[in-house]
Design a protein around this motif. Sequence first.
Motif, PDB file in Angstrom:
ATOM      1  N   GLU A   1       0.854  -1.195   0.000  1.00  0.00           N
ATOM      2  CA  GLU A   1       0.000   0.000   0.000  1.00  0.00           C
ATOM      3  C   GLU A   1       0.887   1.242   0.000  1.00  0.00           C
ATOM      4  OE1 GLU A   1      -2.272   0.509   3.546  1.00  0.00           O
ATOM      5  OE2 GLU A   1      -3.368   2.233   2.784  1.00  0.00           O
ATOM      6  N   VAL A   2       0.587   2.133  -0.933  1.00  0.00           N
ATOM      7  CA  VAL A   2       1.337   3.381  -1.017  1.00  0.00           C
ATOM      8  C   VAL A   2       0.841   4.354   0.047  1.00  0.00           C
ATOM      9  CG1 VAL A   2       1.767   5.421  -2.431  1.00  0.00           C
ATOM     10  CG2 VAL A   2       1.821   3.145  -3.469  1.00  0.00           C
ATOM     11  N   GLN A   3       1.795   4.954   0.747  1.00  0.00           N
ATOM     12  CA  GLN A   3       1.438   5.953   1.748  1.00  0.00           C
ATOM     13  C   GLN A   3       2.446   7.086   1.758  1.00  0.00           C
ATOM     14  OE1 GLN A   3       1.035   3.679   5.527  1.00  0.00           O
ATOM     15  NE2 GLN A   3      -1.076   4.425   5.531  1.00  0.00           N
ATOM     16  N   LEU A   4       1.921   8.281   1.940  1.00  0.00           N
ATOM     17  CA  LEU A   4       2.721   9.450   2.265  1.00  0.00           C
ATOM     18  C   LEU A   4       2.114  10.008   3.548  1.00  0.00           C
ATOM     19  CD1 LEU A   4       3.024  11.244  -1.202  1.00  0.00           C
ATOM     20  CD2 LEU A   4       4.842  10.047   0.011  1.00  0.00           C
ATOM     21  N   VAL A   5       2.910  10.039   4.606  1.00  0.00           N
ATOM     22  CA  VAL A   5       2.389  10.452   5.900  1.00  0.00           C
ATOM     23  C   VAL A   5       3.153  11.672   6.389  1.00  0.00           C
ATOM     24  CG1 VAL A   5       1.927   9.779   8.270  1.00  0.00           C
ATOM     25  CG2 VAL A   5       1.740   8.090   6.435  1.00  0.00           C
ATOM     26  N   GLU A   6       2.424  12.776   6.506  1.00  0.00           N
ATOM     27  CA  GLU A   6       3.029  14.017   6.965  1.00  0.00           C
ATOM     28  C   GLU A   6       2.915  14.149   8.477  1.00  0.00           C
ATOM     29  OE1 GLU A   6       0.619  15.183   3.146  1.00  0.00           O
ATOM     30  OE2 GLU A   6       0.329  13.953   4.944  1.00  0.00           O
ATOM     31  N   SER A   7       3.854  14.856   9.045  1.00  0.00           N
ATOM     32  CA  SER A   7       3.798  15.190  10.468  1.00  0.00           C
ATOM     33  C   SER A   7       4.606  16.461  10.708  1.00  0.00           C
ATOM     34  CB  SER A   7       4.345  14.049  11.329  1.00  0.00           C
ATOM     35  OG  SER A   7       5.698  13.813  11.043  1.00  0.00           O
ATOM     36  N   GLY A   8       4.452  17.032  11.900  1.00  0.00           N
ATOM     37  CA  GLY A   8       5.252  18.188  12.277  1.00  0.00           C
ATOM     38  C   GLY A   8       4.521  19.514  12.265  1.00  0.00           C
ATOM     39  N   GLY A   9       3.287  19.512  11.799  1.00  0.00           N
ATOM     40  CA  GLY A   9       2.535  20.755  11.822  1.00  0.00           C
ATOM     41  C   GLY A   9       2.175  21.159  13.240  1.00  0.00           C
ATOM     42  N   GLY A  10       1.662  22.379  13.360  1.00  0.00           N
ATOM     43  CA  GLY A  10       1.258  22.869  14.667  1.00  0.00           C
ATOM     44  C   GLY A  10       1.073  24.363  14.661  1.00  0.00           C
ATOM     45  N   LEU A  11       0.974  24.914  15.859  1.00  0.00           N
ATOM     46  CA  LEU A  11       0.790  26.349  16.052  1.00  0.00           C
ATOM     47  C   LEU A  11       2.115  26.974  16.469  1.00  0.00           C
ATOM     48  CD1 LEU A  11      -0.998  28.880  16.398  1.00  0.00           C
ATOM     49  CD2 LEU A  11      -1.453  28.083  18.742  1.00  0.00           C
ATOM     50  N   VAL A  12       2.489  28.038  15.795  1.00  0.00           N
ATOM     51  CA  VAL A  12       3.748  28.720  16.099  1.00  0.00           C
ATOM     52  C   VAL A  12       3.553  30.213  15.921  1.00  0.00           C
ATOM     53  CG1 VAL A  12       4.618  28.519  13.727  1.00  0.00           C
ATOM     54  CG2 VAL A  12       6.243  28.694  15.629  1.00  0.00           C
ATOM     55  N   GLN A  13       4.306  30.982  16.668  1.00  0.00           N
ATOM     56  CA  GLN A  13       4.243  32.433  16.516  1.00  0.00           C
ATOM     57  C   GLN A  13       5.041  32.879  15.298  1.00  0.00           C
ATOM     58  OE1 GLN A  13       5.555  34.108  20.277  1.00  0.00           O
ATOM     59  NE2 GLN A  13       3.426  34.320  20.958  1.00  0.00           N
ATOM     60  N   ALA A  14       4.660  34.026  14.780  1.00  0.00           N
ATOM     61  CA  ALA A  14       5.394  34.606  13.656  1.00  0.00           C
ATOM     62  C   ALA A  14       6.872  34.737  14.021  1.00  0.00           C
ATOM     63  CB  ALA A  14       4.813  35.954  13.280  1.00  0.00           C
ATOM     64  N   GLY A  15       7.717  34.383  13.071  1.00  0.00           N
ATOM     65  CA  GLY A  15       9.148  34.392  13.304  1.00  0.00           C
ATOM     66  C   GLY A  15       9.697  33.066  13.782  1.00  0.00           C
ATOM     67  N   GLY A  16       8.807  32.162  14.147  1.00  0.00           N
ATOM     68  CA  GLY A  16       9.215  30.858  14.644  1.00  0.00           C
ATOM     69  C   GLY A  16       9.517  29.870  13.536  1.00  0.00           C
ATOM     70  N   SER A  17       9.784  28.633  13.958  1.00  0.00           N
ATOM     71  CA  SER A  17      10.176  27.585  13.025  1.00  0.00           C
ATOM     72  C   SER A  17       9.391  26.305  13.277  1.00  0.00           C
ATOM     73  CB  SER A  17      11.674  27.270  13.178  1.00  0.00           C
ATOM     74  OG  SER A  17      12.475  28.388  12.899  1.00  0.00           O
ATOM     75  N   LEU A  18       9.235  25.532  12.233  1.00  0.00           N
ATOM     76  CA  LEU A  18       8.679  24.186  12.297  1.00  0.00           C
ATOM     77  C   LEU A  18       9.410  23.331  11.288  1.00  0.00           C
ATOM     78  CD1 LEU A  18       4.787  24.709  12.413  1.00  0.00           C
ATOM     79  CD2 LEU A  18       6.210  23.800  14.258  1.00  0.00           C
ATOM     80  N   ARG A  19       9.455  22.026  11.558  1.00  0.00           N
ATOM     81  CA  ARG A  19       9.977  21.086  10.563  1.00  0.00           C
ATOM     82  C   ARG A  19       8.923  20.043  10.266  1.00  0.00           C
ATOM     83  NH1 ARG A  19      15.064  16.842  10.579  1.00  0.00           N
ATOM     84  NH2 ARG A  19      13.676  15.685  11.959  1.00  0.00           N
TER      85      ARG A  19
ATOM     86  N   SER B   1       7.736  16.612   8.239  1.00  0.00           N
ATOM     87  CA  SER B   1       8.292  15.367   7.728  1.00  0.00           C
ATOM     88  C   SER B   1       7.259  14.679   6.856  1.00  0.00           C
ATOM     89  CB  SER B   1       8.678  14.429   8.875  1.00  0.00           C
ATOM     90  OG  SER B   1       9.657  15.002   9.706  1.00  0.00           O
ATOM     91  N   CYS B   2       7.745  13.988   5.855  1.00  0.00           N
ATOM     92  CA  CYS B   2       6.889  13.186   4.974  1.00  0.00           C
ATOM     93  C   CYS B   2       7.553  11.818   4.822  1.00  0.00           C
ATOM     94  CB  CYS B   2       6.722  13.861   3.627  1.00  0.00           C
ATOM     95  SG  CYS B   2       5.876  12.844   2.394  1.00  0.00           S
ATOM     96  N   VAL B   3       6.922  10.810   5.378  1.00  0.00           N
ATOM     97  CA  VAL B   3       7.453   9.452   5.297  1.00  0.00           C
ATOM     98  C   VAL B   3       6.731   8.700   4.186  1.00  0.00           C
ATOM     99  CG1 VAL B   3       7.854   7.289   6.510  1.00  0.00           C
ATOM    100  CG2 VAL B   3       8.018   9.464   7.742  1.00  0.00           C
ATOM    101  N   ALA B   4       7.483   8.174   3.243  1.00  0.00           N
ATOM    102  CA  ALA B   4       6.926   7.477   2.091  1.00  0.00           C
ATOM    103  C   ALA B   4       7.081   5.973   2.236  1.00  0.00           C
ATOM    104  CB  ALA B   4       7.612   7.945   0.813  1.00  0.00           C
ATOM    105  N   SER B   5       6.098   5.241   1.725  1.00  0.00           N
ATOM    106  CA  SER B   5       6.180   3.784   1.715  1.00  0.00           C
ATOM    107  C   SER B   5       5.355   3.254   0.563  1.00  0.00           C
ATOM    108  CB  SER B   5       5.703   3.195   3.047  1.00  0.00           C
ATOM    109  OG  SER B   5       4.359   3.549   3.292  1.00  0.00           O
ATOM    110  N   GLY B   6       5.703   2.044   0.129  1.00  0.00           N
ATOM    111  CA  GLY B   6       4.924   1.383  -0.902  1.00  0.00           C
ATOM    112  C   GLY B   6       5.338   1.676  -2.323  1.00  0.00           C
TER     113      GLY B   6
END
Length: 124
Positions: free
Chosen positions: A1-19, A21-26
């Motif tokens: 089964e093909v999957q692309l699974v994203e993670s790492g989103g959220g709430l951040v203040q302006a000027g901040g950072s997030l990373r 991720s996208c994990v692929a399989s299949g």
Amino acid sequence: EVQLVESGGGLVQAGGSLRLSCVASGFTFDDYTIGWFRQAPGKEREGVSHISSSDGTTYYADSVKGRFTISSDNAKNTVYLQMNSLKPEDTAVYYCAASQESGRYWFDYGMDYWGKGTLVTVSS
């Protein structure tokens, strides 16, 4: 089964950072260009960045150039999007996608696979 699974989103203040991720399989990761799209409320989906898994060539939309960095770990079948200096206008659902096409017009091609998305909210 093909999957692309994203993670790492959220709430951040302006000027901040997030990373993200996208994990692929299949599917054979090295044969694909993997990238990120985003869609803000009430707006059309737009391409953000993509990376060729075979040679590491990257591309960025002008709106994120200099602030976002895309990278891949082929051993982990994972693509990352490091987002720095975030702005409220970066608020959107971010989707990972994969296609065997390549080049600067990659965003215009039909994608073979999509993830379900991860929400990024940047507060002012």
